[in-house]
Every structure is written in structure tokens, then in C-alpha cells.
Design an enzyme around this catalytic site. Structure first.
Site, PDB file in Angstrom:
ATOM      1  N   LYS A  79       0.855  -1.203   0.000  1.00  6.81           N
ATOM      2  CA  LYS A  79       0.000   0.000   0.000  1.00  6.81           C
ATOM      3  C   LYS A  79       0.885   1.245   0.000  1.00  6.81           C
ATOM      4  O   LYS A  79       1.923   1.277   0.695  1.00  6.81           O
ATOM      5  CB  LYS A  79      -0.889  -0.034   1.234  1.00  6.81           C
ATOM      6  CG  LYS A  79      -1.937   1.095   1.317  1.00  6.81           C
ATOM      7  CD  LYS A  79      -2.837   0.864   2.544  1.00  6.81           C
ATOM      8  CE  LYS A  79      -3.917   1.940   2.637  1.00  6.81           C
ATOM      9  NZ  LYS A  79      -4.758   1.743   3.825  1.00  6.81           N
ATOM     10  N   SER A 154      -9.587   2.083   3.177  1.00 10.68           N
ATOM     11  CA  SER A 154      -8.704   2.802   2.285  1.00 10.68           C
ATOM     12  C   SER A 154      -7.747   1.891   1.495  1.00 10.68           C
ATOM     13  O   SER A 154      -7.112   2.375   0.561  1.00 10.68           O
ATOM     14  CB  SER A 154      -7.892   3.821   3.063  1.00 10.68           C
ATOM     15  OG  SER A 154      -7.151   3.194   4.089  1.00 10.68           O
ATOM     16  N   SER A 178      -9.815  -0.354   7.309  1.00  7.18           N
ATOM     17  CA  SER A 178      -9.266  -0.153   5.966  1.00  7.18           C
ATOM     18  C   SER A 178      -8.655  -1.359   5.293  1.00  7.18           C
ATOM     19  O   SER A 178      -8.295  -1.257   4.124  1.00  7.18           O
ATOM     20  CB  SER A 178      -8.231   0.972   6.007  1.00  7.18           C
ATOM     21  OG  SER A 178      -8.894   2.200   6.209  1.00  7.18           O
TER      22      SER A 178
END
Lengths: 494, 473, 88
Positions: A79, A154, A178
Site C-alpha cells: 500500500k 482505504s 481499511s
């Protein structure tokens, strides 16, 4: 089956048996990335050249007869809020669009030691604040099962990459759900480990007391493999602790004798979609039929969790993002006459709306006159939530809830008011507030043929038990299906 | 209307640990800009602080020296504001639960004893340094970011500007004695803010106070307190009201000025530092730190007086530097002379005349003690002693031997001196007559002539006695 | 305490336009309403966890990245210093 679609465990076996090479694995994944990215947009930066070098080294080592480290040759997505030395790390924000970290996050160092091959940096909501990955300045990531829907957030990029085969597994971060929510929306497994079990050094902070690096994979055993590779105490993170014991055992996937599963009724009321509630209860009954015991538990403060989360996480975010001021790195507004203007313009131009909203909220709840009424009150309420979980764990080994109240929503939905979006976190935030490990596991499909996810929450450091329960479920139901990309196209006749 | 002055101080001292408080960067003054930095102290994204055990230990020792309660369980807090020398836009400090609280420092000795209450001592990180370039831009150096600080906050118990000076001198002495800080104000390793208020004599409540910042020396702190007291007194006596504010001390103009940016009270939005958790000091460690404290300056001053019979003033001078006191005690261990005499030689000659600290290798303490013994016993005049002192370092001989060799030993023999005296009295009849006529000053002249006749070796006191006997008799 | 968006924006060093101001105030108020319903007295709190003491560091220098590497992302440098406009 294509190499990119295999699990990490299978690939590891194939490599060691010389049934394939690391280069072939990498080639398969990068070819998949090329095919999917135009639609999916799961990546901000793809690091193919470096990955092929890493894969070549693994093949050399194999040829030389050396013992391979646990993740050797496995392509992993990272990420883009985890620092990677020499590779830009943007947090999907204009503020860090040009930021190249001079150091690696602890988890990236560990993955490199474990021989993993880095595919690239995956897309996210700006600064990890969001539940849809739409606030990225690079544009949204799409849900691999339906391009008209969000992958969640996210960590939407990581979830979409794993679900589509653009990575074998991936790291995300989870502050209020997330990792788990996008895992549920995309039909993959997502783990938020116990707070402190994985080093946060190099994870660009959103809410320090809630953030944890999380794992996304297509099987429970792969999730365990990835967790083990990165867990453990790091002297550079004072909140990190030593791992208790390995979680990936030969027995993972076998029935769990005497498993007691707590079912909190509060999580099955209110705004939950009936199809999701059904899927989750079906999963519970599958385990019950196989020998587990379902136990009713009370988590009455569950309805407070969302408010507590938004007050506390915004407060910490307002503090953690204050360092972005255009002085030492990051976006600097042009032609600023004085310091105040430098700060205000760089920050206002560098941050998107959601980030600004949370900074303002967080600044307010900490400000003189509001601190008692909001921040301190939320702290106390958060502690009460944690206490309630601990009391519930006297009666059960893990608690089962839906991961989200509904399946993946449409790209154009929930844009009216931020609160509409925040509600999708209502089942996931409590685990962050209490520092508990929580795992999202695919458990079928909803009415719109989108995946549904169930969440297992356990006491601190009970990853082994949670993964055990989930792996048992996976054995009973068979491997979680991998979405066929283009299903959307088929479905809509394009 | 008479007013009573109340002054409280906030003293910041940089600890002289090897590394910074939250990272392993070197804690050193004077390096080229931005060379002692890392992701943590520069506030790079993803960096995290880790607290140094040495910083806790040093702060606890200072807490013990100031008789504080040690809060074994405490934590750190974020203090938030924006400024270019603060990379994270927050300073990690301690707000609600400081490491040490409720101590005191007694200022005594020759002065009227006064007890200053210490409200708290807490640990925090220092900020970077700003340099203003001629073209209007500001240059930032983060080397100092993360250097460990202790902040010592007193109650407003100082009631005169001089007390401010005594307090700061004593704090500095203690910090150096403990080895906690080198307290070089010119390098910024000790800084002080002064809070001043006045109230009518006898009034219960304190008056409105002003905080003075930008004070760089102890004498500056004293002058700032005095100036501010006078400024406030004038306002109050003219019926005015003191505006609570922060003022900037201008040492060149010798006055305090309102700070340029008049901001409302800053809202620091304190909250507990989530990256650092709870600090817990084991009971045993706290006890050990107390038991292993070195002798504190106040105790040493008392002991030098009682053990060696030196005056309070001399004891204070000797204690002002641990090296001096150590030198003195080593010299006294030789058992050759009295404390007073040795102290005189150290403070009078080594320090005052040659500007040398005893620590600097000029002469070993035992040899100085031997020289002091000679003067004390009257075998050497003070003047001869000074000559000897100059010659000793380059000689391997003992002071006695060298004095003999150089012919410096005083002539004490009455018979020999008597014959010199007789001759002088014969040679100088006019001064003799003057003396007998009542001009006692003429004696000095005669003593001088005897001294000259003896080649400077005559014991002036003995000569004076002999001459007086001869003249009067 | 009432939400004064302008003041909060100043504290946070954010510039917001007049249009943004209204919408932001509405959005934040909605969340504050939710937060305002939290229980008043959910129990005592010290916030201190004496049973989980934070680990400490030894006083030993550890090497770090070079000045060049650490300043590589700086917008403006001069002779090893970072540069900002005047601090008034």
C-alpha cells in the site's frame, strides 16, 4: 491455473520443486497487471524492473542449491502509505506526490529479508482516510467483480490487486477497517493484527494508537504466511511487542475442538442489509454444524464505536498531519511571501477535502474548551468498549460479526455527506479502538452477486485462534472463489 | 504604596547524554548544519520516537537533588504548534504528569536563607535552530532537534533580583556537579524564562505577571527581573494595570519589550503521546539513583567549613567548581597546612593572579600544600612565596628545597635580625628620631631598610618587633 | 463549545474559502452531533497503563542516512540549511 492465480503456499511448493521459476511467477503477475490495470487502476507505481531483478536473484539462489527464505519469489503489493526506500511513496496525495523516502518501512525490510518480490505501490484513499479509495488524487480503483462499484477503502488498491491476481498477496493498513472492509467488498481475506504485533516504523501515520499494517490474501493460510513474515518486535517502534508464537502451523485448516463463537445481537440489528446478515449467519451455522458452539454475547456499547472512532482518529490525524508544511519535504506552494502563507497554502493545496475535513474535526476536538466534551469523553467511551470485549471473551474464543452492513456500493453512491460513507465502518472500528485482532473472511455473495464478508474478532494476540477458526471454515466451504475479471463486461454485455 | 516582588523561573537545561532523547543521533554542539539528524528527529513521514533510559535517569537524579517526589509512572504529551524549528509541528513534552514534582532548593550560606519551591521538573525535546539570512529568508538547522531537555519550574518564591542570580548559579552548580548538563549558557545548553509580578505588601493574591523570554546569561536574568520589577512598579504606582503578556528581553538596550507577534494565548491542544505509551520507573532504580548521588554543593560547602575550617566565602568559591574542591581536598590530605592557608593560595594566587583553574596542570596539590605550610610557619614571606610558586612547576625539587636553593627562606633568627636592625638604626638617625617623636609611620621605613639589608629574607613581623623593642626600649 | 471554523482553520494552518466554510461546518457539526451523544460518564480514566511499560532506548549512537539522503526531498536548501521565507 495461471501462476498469478495460485496461492503463495502453492507457488512456494512449486518453486522448491522446480515446477516453475521465480521469473515465471513474476512474469505471470506483471502480465496480469498489464491486462487489468487499464480497468482496475489498483496501482500508483508498478516496480517491474526491480521485481524482475529480485526474482532473478531467487532463481540464482535456487540454482545454487541454497535454502530459500519463506516468501522467496512471491509477488507482493505494498500500500502506498508504507515507505519504500528509493521508490516514491505518495499516500495518494498531492502533498507527497514527489516524496521518495530515504528509508524502508520495517515491514518492507522484513519482506525483503523473506525473499518477497515487490510488484509496486497500491492505490488508497488519500492518507488512508476513507472507505472507497475514491479520494486518491490518482483516481479511483475499481472493484474487480464490478467496475461500477468501489473496492472499498482505504486499502482498495491492495484488495483489488489481490482479488484480481495483480499480486499474490498484499500489505495494507487498517485504522478503522481499511483492510477488512475492502477485503469483504472484493471477496478476499483481510487481517488487522493485534495492535503492536507489527511494527509501524515507516507506516505513514494516520492515527497512531489505531493504525496497524494489515494483510490481504486469497486464502487464510496465505494470510497467516504473510503475517508471520512481518510480525514481531521492532526496537524502532515503542508500541511493538514480541510475537507470542508462530501462527502458520501444519494444523491450520483442521477442525478447532470446542470452538466457542460469540454472536453479538447488536451487530445484526439496525442498518445491516438482510442478504449480508443471512450470509454471515449461514457461515456461523456451517461452523456450528461442524462442531463449534454459538454463544450469545452482549456488546451494548457497539453503537458508540463510530462516534468514538471519528473523534479519536481525527484528533490524532490532525496531529500526525501537522508535519506536512512544505518545509522539509512534500508539496510547497509557489511564491509564498511569508511563513504563514507557506503553511496555509501548501497545506490547503496539498491536501484533499476529506483529509482537510478530518484535520479540522480533529483540531476542534482537541482545542481548549472542547477537549473535555469531545476528546476525553470519547477516550473514556473507547475504554469502555474495550472492557466490554474483554468481558465477552470470558464466554467465547472469538466473536463473529458481519464485516460491513452491506456489500460493495456503487462508484457514484454515498457522495452526499461524509457520514453516509463513515457508516460502512460501523462494525470494524471497535477492534481498532480495543487494539484487538480482527479478520474478514469471504462468506458467499449478496443479492447483487457481490461478495459478503464475515468478521472474526479475538482477544489480543489470538491471531492463531482467529486464523484457525477461519481456516477451518475455508476447509469446510472450499477455497474462496477468485473473481473473473470482465464479469462486469459480461454482465453488462460490453 | 509598597509592592512586593515575586519571581518564578522556568529553567531549561540540555542534558549531556550521548544521544538525543528519542533517537540515536549524536547529541553534540557545533556540528555542520543538518549532519546530526535522522528520520525521527527530522519528523519524516513514518518515523517514530523511542525514549532514552539515560534521559530518565538524569532527570530523576536532578529531581532527587532538588528533593522532588518522583512520579514513577508518568507519560509524555504532544504540545502542538507550528514553527519551522519544530519538524513534527508538535513538541513531545510532559504536561499533566511530570516526572518530578514538589521539591525545593534552599539558598543559604552567608545570605539570609530562603527556600525556593520547585513545582515540577519534566523532560522534553529541544527544537532546531533558526538563522536569519541577510536576504530575509530564514535558514533552519535540525541538529538541535531532539536534544534532551529538562524543564525546572519554580514557584514564585524569589523576592529580589539578586536571588534570581543565586538560584541560577546554584542550579547550574548542581547540574554540573551531577554531570547532568554542562550548562553553557553561551551555547544555549541552559536557558531561563523569568516570570515577574508585583503585589501590595501583605496582599494574599499574586499580581498579574509578565513572562520574559530571550534571556541568555545569569546576569541578564538578574537585570531582567530588576528592570521588569521597576517597570511594573511604575505602572502600578501611577494607578495603571499590568497587562499579562510575554515580553522579550533585550540585553543590549537593557529593557523588556512586548513581543512582536501579539497572539492570544496559544492553544497547544495537549494530548498523550500515543507512540510512547506509559513510562514506568522501577522503584529500585529510583532508589539506587538517589543513593548514588554525589555530594551536592550545599553539603560540600558545609563540610569544607566544618572539616577544614575555611570561611563560608572560601567554601563557596572552592565549591563553585568540582575540580577546585577536589584539588583542595587532595592538598589537605597531605596534612601539611591549614585549610585557610591552602584556600588562600588556591583562590588568591592560582585563580586570582594567574587565572588558572586548579584542574589545569600547573602544580600538584601536595606541593602547593607544602608551599602553604612554609608561609604559614613564617618560613617564607608571601612575596617570596609568589616567586617560589612561579618557579616550582619547572623544578623537581620540593618547595622547601627550592626555596632554600633560591635563597627565599625567610630569616627568622632573632639574633641575626637584631644585628641587622642595630646597623639600620645607626645608619638612619632621622627616621629614628621621627619615630621617637611620634611619627609611627617611620617604623615602616626602617623595616623596609632592614628587609633590603637582609636581601628580602627578613621576616617583617619579627623585624618590626625587634625594632619596636629597640626603639622603645 | 461552538464550532468556529475560521479559528480552527487558523490553528490547523488551513485556508478555507467562504463556500467551503459553510459546507465544512455542516459536515463537522453532523459528526459532532453523533459524538455529543456519547455517554457522559463512562468510567474513570487515568490513561496510564502501568502494566504495559513502554520500552526504552540505550544511550548508544546509531548510524543514520546521510545528510544528502535526508534532505533529498527538501524544496529549498542553502549550504546544508533548509530555507523558509521570513518568519514574521
Amino acid at each position: 491455473m495461471e501462476l498469478y492465480a495460485q496461492t503463495a503456499e502453492t507457488l512456494g511448493r512449486m518453486l522448491r520443486r522446480r515446477e516453475c521459476s521465480a521469473m515465471e511467477i513474476a512474469a505471470s503477475v506483471f502480465s496480469r497487471i498489464r491486462a487489468c490495470e487499464p480497468d482496475l487502476h489498483a496501482y500508483i507505481t508498478v516496480t517491474e524492473a526491480a521485481a524482475l531483478e529480485q526474482a532473478a536473484k531467487v532463481d540464482e539462489k535456487l540454482a545454487a542449491g541454497g535454502k530459500l527464505p519463506p516468501l522467496a519469489g512471491i509477488p507482493v503489493g505494498i500500500k502506498d502509505n508504507l515507505c519504500t526506500k528509493g521508490v516514491r511513496t505518495t499516500c495518494a496525495s498531492r502533498m507527497l506526490a514527489a516524496f521518495v523516502p530515504p528509508y524502508d518501512a520495517a515491514v518492507c525490510e522484513k519482506l525483503a529479508e523473506a525473499g518477497a518480490v515487490f510488484t509496486g505501490k497500491t492505490n488508497l484513499d488519500e492518507f488512508a482516510m476513507g472507505s472507497s479509495s475514491r479520494s486518491s488524487i490518482y483516481g479511483p480503483t475499481k472493484n474487480p467483480l464490478d467496475f461500477a462499484r468501489v473496492p472499498g477503502g482505504s486499502s482498495g488498491g491492495s484488495a483489488a490487486a489481490v482479488a484480481s491476481g495483480e499480486a499474490v498477496f498484499a500489505l495494507g493498513s487498517d485504522t478503522g477497517g481499511s483492510v477488512r472492509q475492502p477485503a469483504a467488498y472484493c471477496g478476499v481475506v483481510g487481517l488487522k493484527p493485534t495492535y503492536g504485533s507489527v511494527s509501524r516504523y515507516g507506516l505513514i501515520a494516520f492515527a497512531s494508537s489505531l493504525d496497524q499494517v494489515g494483510m490481504l490474501a486469497r486464502s487464510v493460510r496465505d494470510t497467516a504466511l504473510l503475517f508471520e513474515a512481518v510480525a514481531g518486535r521492532d526496537v524502532r517502534d515503542a508500541t511493538s511487542v514480541e510475537m507470542a508464537a508462530p501462527v502458520l502451523t501444519a494444523g491450520l485448516g483442521q477442525p478447532v475442538e470446542g470452538l466457542r463463537i460469540g454472536i453479538p445481537s447488536a451487530y445484526f440489528e439496525g442498518s445491516i442489509a438482510p442478504d449480508v446478515a443471512e450470509r454471515v449467519m449461514e457461515a456461523a451455522h456451517t461452523l456450528e454444524k461442524a462442531g463449534a458452539r454459538l454463544v450469545p454475547v452482549t456488546l451494548s456499547s457497539a453503537h458508540d464505536a463510530l462516534a468514538v472512532y471519528y473523534v479519536l482518529s481525527s484528533a490524532e490525524a490532525s496531529s500526525n498531519l501537522a508535519r506536512y508544511d512544505g518545509v522539509r519535504y512534500g508539496y510547497r506552494a509557489a511564491d509564498c511571501e511569508n511563513l504563514q502563507s507557506l503553511y496555509e497554502r501548501s497545506r490547503s493545496e496539498g491536501f484533499g477535502d476529506e483529509v482537510k475535513r478530518r484535520i479540522l474535526l480533529g483540531t476542534f476536538v482537541l482545542s481548549a474548551g472542547s477537549r473535555e466534551a469531545y476528546y476525553l469523553r470519547a477516550q473514556r467511551a473507547g475504554q469502555r468498549i474495550a472492557r466490554e470485549f474483554n468481558e465477552a471473551f470470558a464466554l467465547c474464543d472469538c466473536i463473529l460479526t458481519p464485516t460491513t452492513p452491506e456489500t460493495a456500493f456503487g462508484m457514484g453512491e454515498k457522495l452526499e455527506s461524509p457520514l453516509d460513507l463513515y457508516v460502512s465502518d460501523c462494525y470494524t472500528v471497535a477492534a481498532n479502538l480495543a487494539g484487538l485482532p480482527a479478520l474478514s473472511v469471504p462468506c458467499g455473495f449478496g443479492a447483487n452477486r457481490m461478495p459478503a464478508g464475515m468478521q472474526l474478532v479475538g482477544p489480543r494476540f489470538s491471531e492463531r485462534a482467529l486464523l484457525g477458526a477461519a481456516a477451518w471454515y475455508e476447509t469446510l466451504c472450499g477455497p474462496f472463489p477468485m473473481p473473473a475479471l470482465g464479469e462486469w463486461r459480461d454482465r453488462h454485455g460490453v | 504604596m509598597e509592592y512586593e516582588l515575586s519571581v518564578g523561573l522556568e529553567v531549561h537545561a540540555e542534558l549531556n547524554t550521548k544521544t538525543k532523547i528519542f533517537c540515536g543521533c549524536e547529541n553534540r554542539f557545533g556540528a555542520p548544519p543538518n549532519t546530526l539528524v535522522c528520520p525521527v528527529c527530522m519528523g519524516l513521514p513514518g518515523a517514530l520516537p523511542v525514549l532514552s533510559e539515560a534521559v530518565l535517569a538524569q532527570a530523576v537524579r536532578m529531581g532527587h537533588a532538588l528533593h522532588c517526589d518522583i512520579n514513577r509512572v508518568c507519560r509524555l504529551d504532544r504540545k502542538q504548534y507550528f514553527y519551522p524549528d519544530l519538524p513534527k509541528a508538535y513538541q513531545i513534552s510532559q504536561n499533566e504528569i511530570p516526572l518530578c514534582s514538589e521539591g525545593f532548593l534552599e539558598l543559604s550560606g552567608d545570605r539570609e536563607p530562603v527556600r525556593i519551591r520547585i513545582e515540577r521538573i519534566h523532560i522534553e525535546e529541544d527544537a532546531g535552530k533558526l538563522v536569519h539570512a541577510p536576504d530575509g529568508r530564514t535558514l533552519v538547522d535540525y541538529n538541535r532537534c531532539g536534544v534532551p531537555l529538562i524543564e525546572i519550574v519554580t514557584a514564585p518564591d524569589l523576592h529580589a533580583p539578586e536571588q534570581v542570580g543565586w538560584f541560577l548559579e546554584e542550579i547550574r552548580l548542581i547540574l554540573r556537579c551531577l554531570g547532568v548538563s554542562d550548562c553553557r549558557m553561551e551555547e544555549g545548553s541552559m536557558r531561563c524564562d523569568v516570570n515577574v509580578s508585583l503585589r501590595p505588601v501583605g496582599a494574599a493574591a499574586l499580581g498579574d505577571r509578565c513572562e520574559l523570554k530571550n534571556i541568555a546569561t545569569i546576569s541578564g536574568a538578574v537585570r531582567a527581573a530588576a528592570y521588569e520589577a521597576a517597570r511594573q512598579r511604575e505602572i502600578l504606582q501611577n494607578g495603571g494595570v499590568i497587562e499579562r503578556e510575554t515580553r522579550r528581553w533585550d540585553d543590549v538596550q537593557n529593557k523588556s519589550l512586548p513581543m512582536r507577534s501579539k497572539e492570544e494565548t496559544a492553544d497547544y491542544r495537549f494530548f498523550p503521546e500515543p507512540d510512547l505509551g506509559t513510562v514506568v520507573l522501577p522503584e529500585e532504580q529510583v532508589r539506587t539513583l538517589l543513593e548514588t548521588l554525589p555530594e551536592l554543593p550545599a553539603d560540600r560547602r558545609r563540610r569544607l567549613c566544618t572539616q577544614y575550617g575555611v570561611s563560608g566565602y572560601a567554601a563557596a568559591q572552592l565549591t563553585a567548581d568540582p575540580a577546585r574542591a577536589g584539588y583542595f581536598e587532595q592538598g589537605m590530605a597531605a596534612g601539611l597546612c591549614s585549610g585557610k592557608e591552602l584556600a588562600n593560595w588556591i583562590l588568591g594566587d592560582l585563580l586570582a593572579m594567574r587565572g588558572l583553574e586548579p584542574g589545569e596542570p600547573f602544580i600538584e596539590p601536595e606541593r602547593l600544600a607544602a608551599l602553604a605550610a612554609l608561609t604559614e610557619q613564617g618560613k617564607l614571606s608571601r612575596t617570596a612565596g609568589k616567586t617560589l610558586l612561579a618557579a616550582l612547576p619547572s623544578s623537581g625539587l620540593s618547595p622547601g628545597e627550592l626555596a632554600r636553593k633560591m635563597g627565599l627562606l625567610q630569616e627568622n633568627d632573632s639574633a641575626a635580625l637584631a644585628s641587622i636592625a642595630e646597623k639600620v638604626l645607626r645608619d638612619y638617625p632621622v627616621p629614628v628620631a621621627d619615630y621617637r617623636a611620634g611619627k609611627t609611620k617611620a617604623l615602616g621605613f626602617l623595616v623596609g631598610k632592614c628587609m633590603a639589608a637582609s636581601g628580602g629574607r627578613g621576616n617583617p613581623a619579627v623585624l618590626r618587633r625587634i625594632l619596636t623593642e629597640m626603639l622603645d626600649g | 463549545m461552538k464550532l468556529d471554523i475560521r479559528h480552527i482553520a487558523k490553528l490547523a494552518r488551513l485556508e478555507i474559502s467562504e463556500q467551503e466554510e459553510q459546507q465544512l461546518a455542516r459536515d463537522i457539526d453532523a459528526i459532532l452531533q453523533m459524538a455529543g451523544r456519547l455517554p457522559e460518564n463512562a468510567g474513570a480514566q487515568t490513561g496510564l497503563e502501568a502494566d504495559r511499560p513502554a520500552p526504552l532506548r540505550r544511550d548508544i549512537c546509531t548510524p543514520s542516512a546521510s545528510r544528502e539522503a535526508l534532505l533529498a526531498n527538501a524544496p529549498e536548501l542553502r549550504d546544508g540549511y533548509l530555507v523558509v521565507p521570513k518568519t514574521v
